[in-house]
Design a protein around this motif. Structure first.
Motif, PDB file in Angstrom:
ATOM      1  N   ARG A 182      28.045  20.850  -6.390  1.00 36.65           N
ATOM      2  CA  ARG A 182      27.236  22.057  -6.537  1.00 36.65           C
ATOM      3  C   ARG A 182      26.118  21.728  -7.517  1.00 36.65           C
ATOM      4  O   ARG A 182      26.383  21.296  -8.647  1.00 36.65           O
ATOM      5  CB  ARG A 182      28.055  23.224  -7.069  1.00 36.65           C
ATOM      6  CG  ARG A 182      29.120  23.728  -6.124  1.00 36.65           C
ATOM      7  CD  ARG A 182      29.548  25.165  -6.453  1.00 36.65           C
ATOM      8  NE  ARG A 182      29.904  25.305  -7.855  1.00 36.65           N
ATOM      9  CZ  ARG A 182      31.144  25.223  -8.326  1.00 36.65           C
ATOM     10  NH1 ARG A 182      32.144  24.940  -7.498  1.00 36.65           N
ATOM     11  NH2 ARG A 182      31.401  25.392  -9.604  1.00 36.65           N
ATOM     12  N   CYS A 222      16.127  25.551  -6.716  1.00 35.44           N
ATOM     13  CA  CYS A 222      16.930  25.230  -5.544  1.00 35.44           C
ATOM     14  C   CYS A 222      18.390  25.109  -5.969  1.00 35.44           C
ATOM     15  O   CYS A 222      18.704  24.370  -6.914  1.00 35.44           O
ATOM     16  CB  CYS A 222      16.445  23.928  -4.905  1.00 35.44           C
ATOM     17  SG  CYS A 222      17.569  23.246  -3.664  1.00 35.44           S
ATOM     18  N   TYR A 227      22.325  24.301  -4.387  1.00 39.97           N
ATOM     19  CA  TYR A 227      22.956  23.766  -3.184  1.00 39.97           C
ATOM     20  C   TYR A 227      24.444  23.520  -3.390  1.00 39.97           C
ATOM     21  O   TYR A 227      24.922  23.367  -4.520  1.00 39.97           O
ATOM     22  CB  TYR A 227      22.266  22.480  -2.728  1.00 39.97           C
ATOM     23  CG  TYR A 227      22.330  21.328  -3.705  1.00 39.97           C
ATOM     24  CD1 TYR A 227      23.451  20.500  -3.772  1.00 39.97           C
ATOM     25  CD2 TYR A 227      21.269  21.042  -4.560  1.00 39.97           C
ATOM     26  CE1 TYR A 227      23.514  19.436  -4.661  1.00 39.97           C
ATOM     27  CE2 TYR A 227      21.314  19.992  -5.449  1.00 39.97           C
ATOM     28  CZ  TYR A 227      22.434  19.184  -5.485  1.00 39.97           C
ATOM     29  OH  TYR A 227      22.490  18.138  -6.374  1.00 39.97           O
ATOM     30  N   PHE A 241      26.219  21.605   4.273  1.00 39.63           N
ATOM     31  CA  PHE A 241      25.221  21.583   3.206  1.00 39.63           C
ATOM     32  C   PHE A 241      24.555  22.948   3.183  1.00 39.63           C
ATOM     33  O   PHE A 241      23.864  23.325   4.123  1.00 39.63           O
ATOM     34  CB  PHE A 241      24.197  20.475   3.481  1.00 39.63           C
ATOM     35  CG  PHE A 241      23.250  20.186   2.349  1.00 39.63           C
ATOM     36  CD1 PHE A 241      23.683  20.151   1.038  1.00 39.63           C
ATOM     37  CD2 PHE A 241      21.911  19.901   2.605  1.00 39.63           C
ATOM     38  CE1 PHE A 241      22.815  19.862  -0.009  1.00 39.63           C
ATOM     39  CE2 PHE A 241      21.035  19.597   1.570  1.00 39.63           C
ATOM     40  CZ  PHE A 241      21.490  19.580   0.266  1.00 39.63           C
ATOM     41  N   ASP A 242      24.811  23.697   2.119  1.00 39.90           N
ATOM     42  CA  ASP A 242      24.186  25.003   1.919  1.00 39.90           C
ATOM     43  C   ASP A 242      23.093  24.870   0.872  1.00 39.90           C
ATOM     44  O   ASP A 242      23.342  24.323  -0.210  1.00 39.90           O
ATOM     45  CB  ASP A 242      25.205  26.028   1.421  1.00 39.90           C
ATOM     46  CG  ASP A 242      26.134  26.512   2.514  1.00 39.90           C
ATOM     47  OD1 ASP A 242      25.752  26.433   3.686  1.00 39.90           O
ATOM     48  OD2 ASP A 242      27.251  26.960   2.191  1.00 39.90           O
ATOM     49  N   VAL A 243      21.902  25.380   1.158  1.00 41.65           N
ATOM     50  CA  VAL A 243      20.774  25.279   0.235  1.00 41.65           C
ATOM     51  C   VAL A 243      20.048  26.620   0.169  1.00 41.65           C
ATOM     52  O   VAL A 243      19.774  27.232   1.210  1.00 41.65           O
ATOM     53  CB  VAL A 243      19.766  24.187   0.661  1.00 41.65           C
ATOM     54  CG1 VAL A 243      18.734  23.958  -0.442  1.00 41.65           C
ATOM     55  CG2 VAL A 243      20.462  22.888   1.011  1.00 41.65           C
ATOM     56  N   SER A 291      16.919  30.168   2.781  1.00 39.46           N
ATOM     57  CA  SER A 291      18.234  29.536   2.740  1.00 39.46           C
ATOM     58  C   SER A 291      18.527  28.856   4.073  1.00 39.46           C
ATOM     59  O   SER A 291      18.017  29.265   5.124  1.00 39.46           O
ATOM     60  CB  SER A 291      19.330  30.562   2.420  1.00 39.46           C
ATOM     61  OG  SER A 291      19.457  31.509   3.461  1.00 39.46           O
ATOM     62  N   ARG A 325      22.023  26.702   6.093  1.00 39.29           N
ATOM     63  CA  ARG A 325      23.353  26.124   6.103  1.00 39.29           C
ATOM     64  C   ARG A 325      23.408  25.131   7.243  1.00 39.29           C
ATOM     65  O   ARG A 325      23.196  25.491   8.404  1.00 39.29           O
ATOM     66  CB  ARG A 325      24.436  27.176   6.266  1.00 39.29           C
ATOM     67  CG  ARG A 325      25.853  26.571   6.275  1.00 39.29           C
ATOM     68  CD  ARG A 325      26.916  27.645   6.442  1.00 39.29           C
ATOM     69  NE  ARG A 325      28.261  27.055   6.526  1.00 39.29           N
ATOM     70  CZ  ARG A 325      29.068  26.828   5.490  1.00 39.29           C
ATOM     71  NH1 ARG A 325      28.657  27.158   4.263  1.00 39.29           N
ATOM     72  NH2 ARG A 325      30.256  26.306   5.647  1.00 39.29           N
ATOM     73  N   LEU A 376      18.122  15.664   0.511  1.00 39.35           N
ATOM     74  CA  LEU A 376      17.331  16.746  -0.058  1.00 39.35           C
ATOM     75  C   LEU A 376      16.153  16.150  -0.795  1.00 39.35           C
ATOM     76  O   LEU A 376      16.327  15.323  -1.688  1.00 39.35           O
ATOM     77  CB  LEU A 376      18.192  17.574  -1.016  1.00 39.35           C
ATOM     78  CG  LEU A 376      17.530  18.789  -1.665  1.00 39.35           C
ATOM     79  CD1 LEU A 376      17.140  19.830  -0.625  1.00 39.35           C
ATOM     80  CD2 LEU A 376      18.455  19.395  -2.716  1.00 39.35           C
ATOM     81  N   LEU A 408      12.471  24.126   3.042  1.00 36.44           N
ATOM     82  CA  LEU A 408      13.769  23.976   3.702  1.00 36.44           C
ATOM     83  C   LEU A 408      13.621  23.657   5.185  1.00 36.44           C
ATOM     84  O   LEU A 408      14.546  23.872   5.984  1.00 36.44           O
ATOM     85  CB  LEU A 408      14.661  25.191   3.502  1.00 36.44           C
ATOM     86  CG  LEU A 408      15.008  25.537   2.050  1.00 36.44           C
ATOM     87  CD1 LEU A 408      16.075  26.623   2.006  1.00 36.44           C
ATOM     88  CD2 LEU A 408      15.467  24.322   1.270  1.00 36.44           C
TER      89      LEU A 408
END
Length: 216
Positions: free
Chosen positions: A30, A43, A45, A58-60, A70, A72, A121, A161
């Motif tokens: 995280r 940002c 994530y 990968f969640d951002v 956002s 996912r 990223l 993103l």
């Protein structure tokens, strides 16, 4: 509770990245990244891989004044699925700052990412560790030093993103160094014994401790 932390100071712009990690069975991380270019943003994530260091999700979330985006990303059976959301108008913010507009978050064609097992990223040294560990380049096997490994990644651009398929090349150089390259760029990364970046020339340098415990 995640007990290991990494912190990088950006060299190319005013910014930093702080991430909490667990590398005992693949990677769970995280993190928070801050930067001022092309516009100030935060940002956050969350990332998880399987035990072989293949990315599972990968969640951002990226956010700045007047906008929030956002994504996912999930990988299952070799195929990626992207879920996105957007609030505000990042294009207007970028235009007011004298920059070109941003692409939409996510990707119009997830099938272009087929064969990619890693995410990258933009501006984040943390995600360089994914192919390094997946390929074992932090402790290269006999005869693997100097061998170039071409990988396909899901490249997540900040702050938009937008997700782009990108080809990258990783080469173990030995003595805690791995060369990262694209068709137009090359940098020799200094890494620790666990494959996490210590120094990324021109991008970021790590500060502080503790380092993640080795989990081979």
């Amino acid at each position: 509770m995640l007990t290991s932390a990494l912190f990088w100071q950006r060299k190319d712009t005013a910014g930093s990245e702080h991430v909490l990690v667990d590398a005992s069975d693949g990677l769970y991380a995280r993190g928070t990244a801050l930067a001022v270019d092309p516009v100030p943003y935060t940002c956050r994530y969350e990332l998880r891989t399987d035990p072989a260091w293949v990315t599972g999700f990968f969640d951002v979330v990226a956010e700045g004044a007047g906008w929030k985006r956002s994504i996912r990303l999930e990988l299952a059976a070799g195929r990626w699925r992207a879920t996105t959301a957007e609030q505000g108008d990042l294009d207007a913010v970028l235009s007011a700052a004298g920059h070109a507009g941003a692409g939409l978050p996510g990707t119009e064609d997830p099938d272009l990412l087929y064969g990619a097992f890693d995410v990258d990223l933009s501006g984040s040294p943390l995600t360089n560790t994914l192919p390094i560990r997946r390929l074992g380049l932090h402790h290269p096997a006999a005869g693997d030093t100097g061998v170039a490994h071409r990988v396909s990644v899901a490249w997540v651009l900040l702050p938009s993103l937008e997700i782009v398929q990108a080809d990258q090349i990783y080469t173990a150089l030995g003595e805690g160094r791995v060369r990262f390259a694209t068709e137009t760029f090359s940098a020799d990364l200094a890494i620790d014994d666990d494959g996490f970046v210590i120094d990324y020339p021109g991008l970021a340098v790590r500060a502080g401790d503790p380092r993640p415990k080795r989990a081979d």
